[in-house]
Design an enzyme around this catalytic site. Sequence first.
Site, short mmCIF file in Angstrom:
data_model
loop_
_atom_site.label_atom_id
_atom_site.label_comp_id
_atom_site.label_asym_id
_atom_site.label_seq_id
_atom_site.Cartn_x
_atom_site.Cartn_y
_atom_site.Cartn_z
N PRO A 169 0.82 -1.21 0.00
CA PRO A 169 0.00 0.00 0.00
C PRO A 169 0.86 1.26 0.00
CG PRO A 169 0.10 -0.92 2.19
CD PRO A 169 0.79 -1.90 1.29
N GLU A 170 0.28 2.33 -0.45
CA GLU A 170 0.97 3.62 -0.46
C GLU A 170 0.64 4.38 0.83
OE1 GLU A 170 3.01 4.23 -2.96
OE2 GLU A 170 2.35 2.59 -4.24
N LYS B 191 2.93 3.09 6.91
CA LYS B 191 1.82 2.29 6.40
C LYS B 191 1.10 1.54 7.51
CE LYS B 191 4.18 1.91 2.01
NZ LYS B 191 4.69 1.03 0.96
N ASN C 123 4.75 0.72 -4.27
CA ASN C 123 5.17 0.37 -5.62
C ASN C 123 4.83 1.44 -6.65
OD1 ASN C 123 6.71 -1.71 -6.62
ND2 ASN C 123 4.98 -2.72 -7.61
N ARG D 201 8.82 -7.36 -7.02
CA ARG D 201 7.73 -6.46 -7.37
C ARG D 201 8.07 -5.76 -8.69
NH1 ARG D 201 4.25 -6.17 -3.22
NH2 ARG D 201 5.00 -6.59 -1.11
#
Length: 276
Positions: free
Chosen positions: A2-3, A51, A175, A262
Amino acid sequence: MPEGDSVYRATARLHRALAGKTIVRSDFRVPSLSTVDLAGYMVSEVVPRGKHLLVRLHPPTDPDPAFNHPPLTLHSHLLMEGRWDLYGSGDRFKRPAHTARVVLQFTGITAVGFDIAQVKLVPTADEQELVGHLGPDLLGTDWDAQQAAANFRAQPQRGIGEALLDQRLMAGVGNIYRSEVLFLTRLHPLTLVGQVVGLEKVIEMSRRLLEVNKDRPRRVTTGLARAREPYWVYGRASKPCLRCGTTIQVLKIAAEDSGLERDCYLCPSCQPAPRS
């Protein structure tokens, strides 16, 4: 992954709805907390840390001081699938009930944590045991750009693309932002941290993108909120670069700690590979 801005928005929504409210009933559907009862605890605040999502709880006051308990923090890490939803009285869950890990019921509203991989409950005084390993928080009130830069420079042999996802160096980049920050600073993901000229620019770009998007319902890195293409490179493999027209490529990068790969998107023309 997650961002940081996603966690920021989720935290803000929970804080607005729950701060000052007292828990009527709690239901933990994780083995380590299955017998915990938080009835009577009041939500003092909900805050993000990178996060991680922290719900700080004030205990009920007992007439006998000997039975008073310390403030607690309910910690959750959403990872890829986790989320917190809010429901009014009588509302049905929008997700399968068996995926609920935490249910906190208040008068008139219920907060439900679905598919949360990490749930812990600790005294608030011990929060640092859970999040103390994190680097400076890009959206935190204690943001420290100099410390973030020092953390990166302490590991000069790591690729910048891999290092940006290391929350121990700087907390908040996922990501999507990894790919977008590297494109905007014209860096190839495999460039070693020690070879990056203008590391402070990379850090500042990371903070700028998260800051401008933290309150937006739609994340955009290319300009206006209504931009047709929200991202420069992320998710655009095989499509033309919006800047030069070169075909966007995707590169798999393994994390140093887990080995998990990733996808990182890049334009090979705007982000030339480092010289060997």
